[in-house]
Design an enzyme around this catalytic site. Sequence first.
Site, PDB file in Angstrom:
ATOM      1  N   ASP A   1      -7.888  -5.418  -0.853  1.00 61.43           N
ATOM      2  CA  ASP A   1      -8.347  -6.286  -1.931  1.00 61.43           C
ATOM      3  C   ASP A   1      -8.098  -7.766  -1.686  1.00 61.43           C
ATOM      4  O   ASP A   1      -8.685  -8.608  -2.354  1.00 61.43           O
ATOM      5  CB  ASP A   1      -7.690  -5.854  -3.256  1.00 61.43           C
ATOM      6  CG  ASP A   1      -8.205  -4.500  -3.687  1.00 61.43           C
ATOM      7  OD1 ASP A   1      -9.433  -4.353  -3.741  1.00 61.43           O
ATOM      8  OD2 ASP A   1      -7.396  -3.595  -3.936  1.00 61.43           O
TER       9      ASP A   1
ATOM     10  N   HIS B   1       0.844  -1.197   0.000  1.00 62.00           N
ATOM     11  CA  HIS B   1       0.000   0.000   0.000  1.00 62.00           C
ATOM     12  C   HIS B   1       0.873   1.238   0.000  1.00 62.00           C
ATOM     13  O   HIS B   1       1.917   1.258   0.638  1.00 62.00           O
ATOM     14  CB  HIS B   1      -0.935   0.026   1.222  1.00 62.00           C
ATOM     15  CG  HIS B   1      -2.119   0.888   1.004  1.00 62.00           C
ATOM     16  ND1 HIS B   1      -2.102   2.241   1.251  1.00 62.00           N
ATOM     17  CD2 HIS B   1      -3.344   0.594   0.515  1.00 62.00           C
ATOM     18  CE1 HIS B   1      -3.277   2.744   0.938  1.00 62.00           C
ATOM     19  NE2 HIS B   1      -4.056   1.771   0.476  1.00 62.00           N
TER      20      HIS B   1
HETATM   21  N1  COA Z   1       4.129  -7.422  -4.791  1.00 63.87           N
HETATM   22  C1  COA Z   1       5.459  -7.409  -4.957  1.00 63.87           C
HETATM   23  N2  COA Z   1       6.231  -6.342  -4.783  1.00 63.87           N
HETATM   24  C2  COA Z   1       5.623  -5.210  -4.402  1.00 63.87           C
HETATM   25  C3  COA Z   1       4.249  -5.133  -4.199  1.00 63.87           C
HETATM   26  C4  COA Z   1       3.485  -6.294  -4.409  1.00 63.87           C
HETATM   27  N3  COA Z   1       2.174  -6.300  -4.233  1.00 63.87           N
HETATM   28  N4  COA Z   1       3.923  -3.891  -3.820  1.00 63.87           N
HETATM   29  C5  COA Z   1       5.043  -3.185  -3.802  1.00 63.87           C
HETATM   30  N5  COA Z   1       6.083  -3.990  -4.150  1.00 63.87           N
HETATM   31  C6  COA Z   1       7.482  -3.607  -4.261  1.00 63.87           C
HETATM   32  C7  COA Z   1       7.772  -3.069  -5.651  1.00 63.87           C
HETATM   33  O1  COA Z   1       8.148  -4.078  -6.546  1.00 63.87           O
HETATM   34  C8  COA Z   1       8.877  -2.095  -5.365  1.00 63.87           C
HETATM   35  O2  COA Z   1      10.069  -2.811  -5.227  1.00 63.87           O
HETATM   36  P1  COA Z   1      11.425  -2.274  -5.909  1.00 63.87           P
HETATM   37  O3  COA Z   1      11.651  -0.931  -5.248  1.00 63.87           O
HETATM   38  O4  COA Z   1      12.395  -3.325  -5.564  1.00 63.87           O
HETATM   39  O5  COA Z   1      11.095  -2.145  -7.354  1.00 63.87           O
HETATM   40  C9  COA Z   1       8.520  -1.533  -4.002  1.00 63.87           C
HETATM   41  O6  COA Z   1       7.721  -2.527  -3.371  1.00 63.87           O
HETATM   42  C10 COA Z   1       7.754  -0.230  -4.057  1.00 63.87           C
HETATM   43  O7  COA Z   1       6.687  -0.380  -5.001  1.00 63.87           O
HETATM   44  P2  COA Z   1       5.914   0.838  -5.637  1.00 63.87           P
HETATM   45  O8  COA Z   1       5.087   0.331  -6.769  1.00 63.87           O
HETATM   46  O9  COA Z   1       6.845   1.968  -5.906  1.00 63.87           O
HETATM   47  O10 COA Z   1       5.018   1.248  -4.405  1.00 63.87           O
HETATM   48  P3  COA Z   1       3.726   2.107  -4.497  1.00 63.87           P
HETATM   49  O11 COA Z   1       3.531   2.764  -3.210  1.00 63.87           O
HETATM   50  O12 COA Z   1       3.753   2.974  -5.702  1.00 63.87           O
HETATM   51  O13 COA Z   1       2.646   0.961  -4.775  1.00 63.87           O
HETATM   52  C11 COA Z   1       0.795  -0.393  -4.813  1.00 63.87           C
HETATM   53  C12 COA Z   1       1.520   0.726  -4.064  1.00 63.87           C
HETATM   54  C13 COA Z   1      -0.515  -0.645  -4.088  1.00 63.87           C
HETATM   55  C14 COA Z   1       0.497   0.051  -6.240  1.00 63.87           C
HETATM   56  C15 COA Z   1       1.658  -1.662  -4.828  1.00 63.87           C
HETATM   57  O14 COA Z   1       1.886  -2.104  -3.509  1.00 63.87           O
HETATM   58  C16 COA Z   1       1.063  -2.778  -5.680  1.00 63.87           C
HETATM   59  O15 COA Z   1       1.286  -2.813  -6.881  1.00 63.87           O
HETATM   60  N6  COA Z   1       0.270  -3.722  -5.048  1.00 63.87           N
HETATM   61  C17 COA Z   1      -0.386  -4.741  -5.810  1.00 63.87           C
HETATM   62  C18 COA Z   1      -1.677  -4.203  -6.402  1.00 63.87           C
HETATM   63  C19 COA Z   1      -2.720  -3.960  -5.338  1.00 63.87           C
HETATM   64  O16 COA Z   1      -2.955  -4.805  -4.484  1.00 63.87           O
HETATM   65  N7  COA Z   1      -3.378  -2.809  -5.434  1.00 63.87           N
HETATM   66  C20 COA Z   1      -4.434  -2.437  -4.532  1.00 63.87           C
HETATM   67  C21 COA Z   1      -3.987  -1.346  -3.622  1.00 63.87           C
HETATM   68  S1  COA Z   1      -5.162  -1.037  -2.339  1.00 63.87           S
END
Ligand code: COA
Length: 388
Positions: free
Chosen positions: A321, A270
């Site tokens: 989710d 998140h």
């Molecule tokens: N699975 C695997 N790795 C994850 C992850 C996940 N669900 N969520 C974050 N990470 C990792 C990323 O790969 C990244 O690693 P890196 O720096 O080695 O590349 C790091 O954590 C940061 O990710 P980032 O996408 O920059 O974080 P964010 O704050 O922008 O992302 C989300 C938040 C929710 C988009 C992200 O956690 C995600 O994609 N989750 C899965 C989709 C999801 O469940 N969405 C619903 C949100 S309520």
Amino acid sequence: MSAPGGSASSPASQVRKGLEGVIASATSVGDVDGAHCRLIYRGYSIDELVGKTSFEEVSHLLLEGALPTRAQLGAWTKQLDAARPLEPQALSCLQALPASADPMALLRTAVSVLGLYDPDAEDMALEAMKRKAVRSIAKTATIVAAIGRLRQRQQPIAPKTGLPHAANFLYMLLGQEPPAEHAQALDAYFVLLAEHGLNASTFTARTVTGTQSDYFSAITAAIGTLKGPLHGAANRKAMDMLLEIGRPEQVEPYVQKTLADHKRFMGFGHRVYKGEDPRAKHLKAIAKRLSEHSKEPQWFAISERLQEAVQKAKGLSINVDFYSASLLHYIGIPTELFTTMFACARMPGWSAHVIEQALDNRLIRPLAEYIGPRDLRFVPLDQRLQPL
Ligand code: COA
């Protein structure tokens, strides 16, 4: 603001990629307290509300600013009841669309169509916006149920007057009044997902409102934003993940393969919460109860084992989710409708933010740090060379 020759990743850059940590508006609708993993609706923690209030009460809270009295709830419920049936033109329009299209694309189109028939469509006065919000909350559930039935080549079912919102939805989708446990589970799901601060879809709705555009444009754009797998479609992807894993013993090999392939675990991570999403424990408890009365207990068992394995392997906590997936599956919602369920739940939150933005508006217009070339000289068309 621009850093000549710099890039968004250079140390001199002032870009907050993904607007992380940026406070873009003040709100009294809800508070997503990431540091303490708390979620508040108009002063009430969700822990106070879930299991004690209905979606109807929570939508009143979000839109009117206070939980309703018994008399207010009666009037509110009556308004929702009256608004639930779709106008024949809106229903014909939905029936004319390709039933096999993505349900979120169908919902986006159908909500946009609602705006064409709404008597207050272009009126952004407070009372008109509230009327539109009530109608939209009611009708979105009717639309989603109709989308579900049309996908199965079945006729849509009209809402039943007097049935609460969650039970009415299940009735319209599945053709019979649901068991109390299913109606309660969906009602709690709707309560838990009704509002969530400045998430991507709500920010979109506020941005559209900021231009003094109309309510339905804002909500339609929000639905388009929710459709993405990093936002609302994560619930659908989380269910696909459980189905792909298939058996509890397959959890660890799945985790290893996902890590090796550098893929994401849907329903984990998140932007704001530094630990577990405060909605997750409630959804987990409901999914657990449903699994105990289900012929398919494996989905909860896989979820629990996966939660532990991903936490251990990657330090990632679950988000809203993750257990939404098994919960919705257990109450008979087809996976492809999951994200539209999220939209039904979020309608009061979106609407409350649209109203708040409209009442104290300023155009939302951030800056970009330009990282492209400068000072290029114009070359006439017939002198331009093919790039190598
Ligand atoms: N699975 C695997 N790795 C994850 C992850 C996940 N669900 N969520 C974050 N990470 C990792 C990323 O790969 C990244 O690693 P890196 O720096 O080695 O590349 C790091 O954590 C940061 O990710 P980032 O996408 O920059 O974080 P964010 O704050 O922008 O992302 C989300 C938040 C929710 C988009 C992200 O956690 C995600 O994609 N989750 C899965 C989709 C999801 O469940 N969405 C619903 C949100 S309520």
